[in-house]
Design a protein around this motif. Structure first.
Motif, PDB file in Angstrom:
ATOM      1  N   GLU A 169       0.818  -1.208   0.000  1.00  0.00           N
ATOM      2  CA  GLU A 169       0.000   0.000   0.000  1.00  0.00           C
ATOM      3  C   GLU A 169       0.854   1.262   0.000  1.00  0.00           C
ATOM      4  O   GLU A 169       0.367   2.349  -0.340  1.00  0.00           O
ATOM      5  CB  GLU A 169      -0.933   0.008   1.215  1.00  0.00           C
ATOM      6  N   ALA A 170       2.108   1.149   0.374  1.00  0.00           N
ATOM      7  CA  ALA A 170       3.005   2.308   0.321  1.00  0.00           C
ATOM      8  C   ALA A 170       3.321   2.697  -1.111  1.00  0.00           C
ATOM      9  O   ALA A 170       3.748   3.827  -1.385  1.00  0.00           O
ATOM     10  CB  ALA A 170       4.292   2.010   1.082  1.00  0.00           C
ATOM     11  N   ASN A 171       3.128   1.769  -2.034  1.00  0.00           N
ATOM     12  CA  ASN A 171       3.399   1.997  -3.454  1.00  0.00           C
ATOM     13  C   ASN A 171       2.132   2.530  -4.106  1.00  0.00           C
ATOM     14  O   ASN A 171       1.230   1.775  -4.473  1.00  0.00           O
ATOM     15  CB  ASN A 171       3.831   0.686  -4.118  1.00  0.00           C
ATOM     16  N   GLY A 172       2.046   3.857  -4.236  1.00  0.00           N
ATOM     17  CA  GLY A 172       0.837   4.462  -4.773  1.00  0.00           C
ATOM     18  C   GLY A 172       1.118   5.406  -5.918  1.00  0.00           C
ATOM     19  O   GLY A 172       2.199   5.395  -6.513  1.00  0.00           O
ATOM     20  N   ILE A 173       0.120   6.231  -6.227  1.00  0.00           N
ATOM     21  CA  ILE A 173       0.216   7.088  -7.402  1.00  0.00           C
ATOM     22  C   ILE A 173      -0.150   8.535  -7.086  1.00  0.00           C
ATOM     23  O   ILE A 173      -0.858   8.825  -6.124  1.00  0.00           O
ATOM     24  CB  ILE A 173      -0.693   6.595  -8.554  1.00  0.00           C
ATOM     25  N   THR A 174       0.373   9.409  -7.923  1.00  0.00           N
ATOM     26  CA  THR A 174      -0.158  10.754  -8.077  1.00  0.00           C
ATOM     27  C   THR A 174      -1.124  10.703  -9.255  1.00  0.00           C
ATOM     28  O   THR A 174      -0.710  10.428 -10.380  1.00  0.00           O
ATOM     29  CB  THR A 174       0.959  11.767  -8.380  1.00  0.00           C
ATOM     30  N   LEU A 175      -2.397  10.917  -8.982  1.00  0.00           N
ATOM     31  CA  LEU A 175      -3.372  10.938 -10.073  1.00  0.00           C
ATOM     32  C   LEU A 175      -3.299  12.320 -10.722  1.00  0.00           C
ATOM     33  O   LEU A 175      -3.967  13.257 -10.294  1.00  0.00           O
ATOM     34  CB  LEU A 175      -4.785  10.665  -9.564  1.00  0.00           C
ATOM     35  N   CYS A 176      -2.455  12.438 -11.740  1.00  0.00           N
ATOM     36  CA  CYS A 176      -2.350  13.688 -12.488  1.00  0.00           C
ATOM     37  C   CYS A 176      -3.387  13.631 -13.601  1.00  0.00           C
ATOM     38  O   CYS A 176      -3.167  12.988 -14.637  1.00  0.00           O
ATOM     39  CB  CYS A 176      -0.948  13.895 -13.041  1.00  0.00           C
ATOM     40  N   VAL A 177      -4.499  14.284 -13.362  1.00  0.00           N
ATOM     41  CA  VAL A 177      -5.632  14.176 -14.265  1.00  0.00           C
ATOM     42  C   VAL A 177      -5.270  14.682 -15.661  1.00  0.00           C
ATOM     43  O   VAL A 177      -5.609  14.069 -16.680  1.00  0.00           O
ATOM     44  CB  VAL A 177      -6.839  14.943 -13.686  1.00  0.00           C
ATOM     45  N   GLY A 178      -4.550  15.810 -15.719  1.00  0.00           N
ATOM     46  CA  GLY A 178      -4.196  16.374 -17.007  1.00  0.00           C
ATOM     47  C   GLY A 178      -3.278  15.484 -17.815  1.00  0.00           C
ATOM     48  O   GLY A 178      -3.459  15.304 -19.018  1.00  0.00           O
ATOM     49  N   THR A 179      -2.276  14.904 -17.141  1.00  0.00           N
ATOM     50  CA  THR A 179      -1.331  14.051 -17.862  1.00  0.00           C
ATOM     51  C   THR A 179      -2.021  12.813 -18.413  1.00  0.00           C
ATOM     52  O   THR A 179      -1.915  12.502 -19.606  1.00  0.00           O
ATOM     53  CB  THR A 179      -0.171  13.641 -16.946  1.00  0.00           C
ATOM     54  N   TYR A 180      -2.721  12.084 -17.560  1.00  0.00           N
ATOM     55  CA  TYR A 180      -3.379  10.869 -18.034  1.00  0.00           C
ATOM     56  C   TYR A 180      -4.414  11.176 -19.114  1.00  0.00           C
ATOM     57  O   TYR A 180      -4.573  10.417 -20.075  1.00  0.00           O
ATOM     58  CB  TYR A 180      -4.046  10.135 -16.875  1.00  0.00           C
ATOM     59  N   SER A 181      -5.122  12.315 -18.989  1.00  0.00           N
ATOM     60  CA  SER A 181      -6.190  12.590 -19.944  1.00  0.00           C
ATOM     61  C   SER A 181      -5.673  13.116 -21.270  1.00  0.00           C
ATOM     62  O   SER A 181      -6.457  13.278 -22.218  1.00  0.00           O
ATOM     63  CB  SER A 181      -7.196  13.579 -19.353  1.00  0.00           C
TER      64      SER A 181
END
Length: 401
Positions: A270-282
């Motif tokens: 669970e320590a391995n997570g993400i930054t949900l960068c909406v602009g980058t992914y979209s």
């Protein structure tokens, strides 16, 4: 959600006093003066933290709670002999941050280049300015300015023709500006600045590194770092590759939901997570951000909320839109994040339930047009974005059971 604001340190044109006026409570920052691969000492961390958090009794307090980023040394990405010393330095920096209460690190694993745009001041019909990535300009740089070996193989005949026409229409000043925008370094970049020769030399180091090799090098890095992160309660939040696709023949491995599935199957902590960068992914049409926010919600430790508008005729070209506009359902994304916070609250595991968010890449507008600002990080445009996001959060929160 915890409203945060990126601050580049004492030389940032947007001051801490400016940030207080936005209503943001948390600061996203880093020790940008320390070269990649060197340890962030406790002394340096404490000095930066005190700079951010010291205030008078009648001032709104700010807290440094998110790091963006500790640079990952290029030797680690290449898995070169001797790279373990750089992993050790990264771990020590992480542990030193944890000792002083900073428990979220946004980082990336992009080889050679960080986030890339062809235009840093693209004028909108409103008169404001934005960041833009133009695929034809990028190809023109790759083929005719950089003159990368075998670059032609990465482009179709149509793309080669469009790139040539674009290049031939540019003035010498425009070519110099394009070169600087791509390889000369931006504030917050986790890679070095280059000239054309050093840039080519760096690309050459990756000629035998494919996607799987780079992925294996990321896994090797995380296999060392994640157990130490677990021990100190640190949350790691990998940022997607921006733009999320191969560039200059370089492999990129954090671009899609499938990439994240592979990452979490290999490193399930669970320590391995993400930054949900909406602009980058979209900026990829095959990424559904609402679905991704729901699927990976427990792994989201940090989120950049910004809009991107892709060109209808060339989907690889895009510009930074207003935060609620563009090609993403931002309201749906915010709803998923709020539902995840509610889930964490109900579990009552002691995990921080709040997800850190920040406005990202605001337009340069109004009085900021004639003021110095870091590309994408002017004050008024980000404040507008934060206000829009804040309104969505307040409204959607009423309907979350």
């Amino acid at each position: 959600m915890r409203e945060s604001w990126r601050w580049f340190g004492p030389n940032d044109p947007v001051s801490l006093n400016d940030i207080r006026q936005t209503g943001a409570t948390d600061i996203v920052s880093a020790l940008h003066n320390i070269p990649a691969g060197e340890v962030w000492t406790e002394e340096a961390i404490v000095a930066h933290k005190n700079m951010i958090e010291s205030c008078s009794a009648d001032e709104s307090p700010l807290a440094w709670t998110v790091v963006e980023s500790i640079p990952v040394h290029e030797s680690i990405k290449l898995n070169l002999p001797g790279c373990d010393k750089y992993i050790d330095a990264w771990i020590t920096s992480m542990e030193n941050l944890a000792k002083h209460g900073i428990k979220v690190i946004c980082y990336n694993f992009m080889p050679v280049i960080d986030w890339t745009r062809t235009d840093l001041k693209y004028k909108l019909p409103s008169g404001a300015y934005t960041l833009r990535f133009d695929q034809h300009k990028f190809a023109a740089f790759d083929l005719f300015i950089l003159q990368r070996d075998n670059a032609e193989a990465d482009y179709s005949e149509h793309e080669l023709l469009a790139a040539k026409q674009t290049y031939e229409s540019m003035s010498e000043q425009e070519k110099e500006t394009l070169t600087a925008n791509i390889i000369a370094g931006l504030p917050g970049k986790m890679t070095d600045s280059y000239n054309l020769d050093t840039f080519k030399a760096m690309l050459a180091q990756y000629q035998d590194i494919d996607e799987q090799s780079l992925r294996n090098n990321l896994f090797r890095f995380l296999s060392r770092v994640v157990p130490k992160a677990e021990a100190v309660g640190m949350k790691l939040a990998i940022h997607p590759d921006d733009p999320p696709r191969s560039m200059f023949g370089l492999p990129r491995i954090i671009c899609t939901a499938d990439d994240l599935d592979i990452l979490f199957a290999e490193i399930p902590s669970e320590a391995n997570g993400i930054t949900l960068c909406v602009g980058t992914y979209s900026s990829r049409p095959d990424n559904n951000l609402v679905e991704m926010a729901g699927k990976f919600a427990p792994r989201i430790h940090f989120s950049h909320l910004r809009g991107v508008a892709r060109d209808p005729g060339e989907q690889r070209s895009f510009q930074e839109a207003s935060h609620l506009d563009g090609d993403v359902d931002m309201i749906g994304v915010v709803e998923q994040l709020l539902r995840e916070e509610k889930r964490r609250e109900q579990l009552n595991t002691g995990q921080l339930k709040d997800i850190f968010i920040r406005p990202d890449h605001g337009h340069q507008m109004l009085d900021d047009i004639n003021r110095q600002s870091n590309p994408g990080y002017s004050a008024i445009g980000r404040l507008k974005g934060l206000a829009e996001i804040r309104g969505v959060i307040r409204t959607v929160s009423r309907f979350i059971d």
